[in-house]
Design a protein around this motif. Structure first.
Motif, PDB file in Angstrom:
ATOM      1  N   VAL A 140       0.817  -1.219   0.000  1.00  0.00           N
ATOM      2  CA  VAL A 140       0.000   0.000   0.000  1.00  0.00           C
ATOM      3  C   VAL A 140       0.847   1.265   0.000  1.00  0.00           C
ATOM      4  O   VAL A 140       0.411   2.314  -0.490  1.00  0.00           O
ATOM      5  CB  VAL A 140      -0.977   0.017   1.202  1.00  0.00           C
ATOM      6  N   THR A 141       2.089   1.178   0.519  1.00  0.00           N
ATOM      7  CA  THR A 141       2.967   2.351   0.574  1.00  0.00           C
ATOM      8  C   THR A 141       4.095   2.288  -0.451  1.00  0.00           C
ATOM      9  O   THR A 141       4.328   3.240  -1.194  1.00  0.00           O
ATOM     10  CB  THR A 141       3.589   2.495   1.981  1.00  0.00           C
ATOM     11  N   TYR A 142       4.803   1.160  -0.495  1.00  0.00           N
ATOM     12  CA  TYR A 142       6.025   1.067  -1.292  1.00  0.00           C
ATOM     13  C   TYR A 142       5.794   0.722  -2.767  1.00  0.00           C
ATOM     14  O   TYR A 142       6.564   1.136  -3.622  1.00  0.00           O
ATOM     15  CB  TYR A 142       6.972   0.042  -0.666  1.00  0.00           C
ATOM     16  N   SER A 143       4.779  -0.060  -3.055  1.00  0.00           N
ATOM     17  CA  SER A 143       4.498  -0.419  -4.460  1.00  0.00           C
ATOM     18  C   SER A 143       2.994  -0.621  -4.644  1.00  0.00           C
ATOM     19  O   SER A 143       2.530  -1.734  -4.869  1.00  0.00           O
ATOM     20  CB  SER A 143       5.255  -1.688  -4.855  1.00  0.00           C
ATOM     21  N   PRO A 144       2.231   0.461  -4.510  1.00  0.00           N
ATOM     22  CA  PRO A 144       0.770   0.349  -4.601  1.00  0.00           C
ATOM     23  C   PRO A 144       0.312   0.027  -6.023  1.00  0.00           C
ATOM     24  O   PRO A 144       0.976   0.397  -6.999  1.00  0.00           O
ATOM     25  CB  PRO A 144       0.298   1.746  -4.183  1.00  0.00           C
ATOM     26  N   PRO A 145      -0.819  -0.687  -6.145  1.00  0.00           N
ATOM     27  CA  PRO A 145      -1.369  -0.955  -7.478  1.00  0.00           C
ATOM     28  C   PRO A 145      -1.935   0.334  -8.071  1.00  0.00           C
ATOM     29  O   PRO A 145      -2.234   1.291  -7.348  1.00  0.00           O
ATOM     30  CB  PRO A 145      -2.478  -1.965  -7.186  1.00  0.00           C
ATOM     31  N   LYS A 146      -2.076   0.359  -9.379  1.00  0.00           N
ATOM     32  CA  LYS A 146      -2.629   1.548 -10.036  1.00  0.00           C
ATOM     33  C   LYS A 146      -4.060   1.792  -9.584  1.00  0.00           C
ATOM     34  O   LYS A 146      -4.489   2.942  -9.430  1.00  0.00           O
ATOM     35  CB  LYS A 146      -2.571   1.373 -11.553  1.00  0.00           C
ATOM     36  N   GLN A 147      -4.803   0.695  -9.392  1.00  0.00           N
ATOM     37  CA  GLN A 147      -6.174   0.804  -8.903  1.00  0.00           C
ATOM     38  C   GLN A 147      -6.270   0.036  -7.593  1.00  0.00           C
ATOM     39  O   GLN A 147      -5.887  -1.134  -7.530  1.00  0.00           O
ATOM     40  CB  GLN A 147      -7.164   0.211  -9.919  1.00  0.00           C
ATOM     41  N   GLU A 148      -6.739   0.693  -6.551  1.00  0.00           N
ATOM     42  CA  GLU A 148      -6.793   0.071  -5.225  1.00  0.00           C
ATOM     43  C   GLU A 148      -7.557  -1.248  -5.262  1.00  0.00           C
ATOM     44  O   GLU A 148      -8.673  -1.339  -5.775  1.00  0.00           O
ATOM     45  CB  GLU A 148      -7.453   1.023  -4.230  1.00  0.00           C
ATOM     46  N   GLY A 149      -6.915  -2.288  -4.714  1.00  0.00           N
ATOM     47  CA  GLY A 149      -7.568  -3.585  -4.599  1.00  0.00           C
ATOM     48  C   GLY A 149      -7.547  -4.430  -5.849  1.00  0.00           C
ATOM     49  O   GLY A 149      -8.113  -5.532  -5.875  1.00  0.00           O
ATOM     50  N   VAL A 150      -6.874  -3.942  -6.915  1.00  0.00           N
ATOM     51  CA  VAL A 150      -6.858  -4.669  -8.190  1.00  0.00           C
ATOM     52  C   VAL A 150      -5.407  -4.897  -8.642  1.00  0.00           C
ATOM     53  O   VAL A 150      -4.606  -3.972  -8.672  1.00  0.00           O
ATOM     54  CB  VAL A 150      -7.624  -3.903  -9.289  1.00  0.00           C
ATOM     55  N   CYS A 151      -5.091  -6.139  -9.007  1.00  0.00           N
ATOM     56  CA  CYS A 151      -3.752  -6.496  -9.461  1.00  0.00           C
ATOM     57  C   CYS A 151      -3.450  -5.848 -10.810  1.00  0.00           C
ATOM     58  O   CYS A 151      -4.234  -5.976 -11.760  1.00  0.00           O
ATOM     59  CB  CYS A 151      -3.639  -8.023  -9.577  1.00  0.00           C
TER      60      CYS A 151
END
Length: 219
Positions: A140-151
């Motif tokens: 969530v901080t260091y390498s967050p996905p482009k869309q929250e909750g989606v790979c």
């Protein structure tokens, strides 16, 4: 070189072990791999371990030690090895010393990856894993996905593993402090411990570790 890698959960031992083993041209031997190999191959030790695991119990030291000794007896370890996750307590550390001494061998270094406890909690509790493929890992901080909750890779749902919740992480740290940290003092008495900071980028930590190991080898 014959190396033991230690550090708390979330220190990046698995990642560093792979890079270090490759750079040093020695096999990376992890407890997880030992268990998986013995169980998948249906060895006697694997069957014993599976029985305990199926019963929700910890695999006894004697089974884990026997697996490690069997692996360390294989030809590819003659030029050295990097142990990751073994030994995890004093009984296992003393068993490893006896095994090596019987073969007129000894450890060259114990690499201790040091990370502040709050950073460990932040690293682990922030992990999110794809339900479709567990190798797709985000943070969530260091390498967050482009869309929250989606790979980003496959579009699968990202979730937090039960053992990654903060309260569970702190319990894992307590186990580490009680069971594994004593082996650091045990190895310090043998002048084997090399402590480095595991903060920073992966390649920076790897270089720090390589430099420290080379110094230990030269000494």
């Amino acid at each position: 070189m014959r190396i033991v890698l230690v550090g708390p959960p979330g220190a990046g031992k698995g990642t560093q072990a792979q890079y270090l083993a490759k750079n040093l041209s020695i096999p990376h031997i992890s407890t997880g791999d030992l268990f998986r190999a013995n169980i998948s191959q249906g060895t006697l030790l694997g069957k014993k371990a599976q029985e305990y695991m199926n019963a929700g119990q910890l695999v006894p030291d004697e089974v884990t030690i026997a697996m490690a000794e069997d692996r360390l007896s294989q030809a590819d370890t003659e030029q050295g090895f990097l142990l990751d996750g073994f030994p995890r307590n004093l009984a296992q550390a003393k068993a490893l010393d006896r095994f090596l001494a019987d073969r007129n061998l000894a450890l060259d270094a114990v690499l201790d990856l040091e990370v502040p406890e709050d950073e460990v909690v932040k690293r682990i509790a922030g992990r999110r894993i794809c339900r479709n493929d567990s190798s797709h890992v985000f943070h969530v901080t260091y390498s967050p996905p482009k869309q929250e909750g989606v790979c980003d890779i496959c579009g699968g749902e990202l979730y937090q593993r039960d053992d990654d919740h903060e309260d569970t992480v702190r319990k894992r740290l307590e186990v580490y402090h009680n069971e594994t940290e004593p082996i650091i003092d045990y190895y310090k008495a043998q002048n084997l411990v090399v402590t480095i900071s595991a903060l920073g980028k992966v390649d920076e930590v790897t270089q720090r570790a390589m430099d420290a190991l080379q110094r230990a080898k030269a000494a």
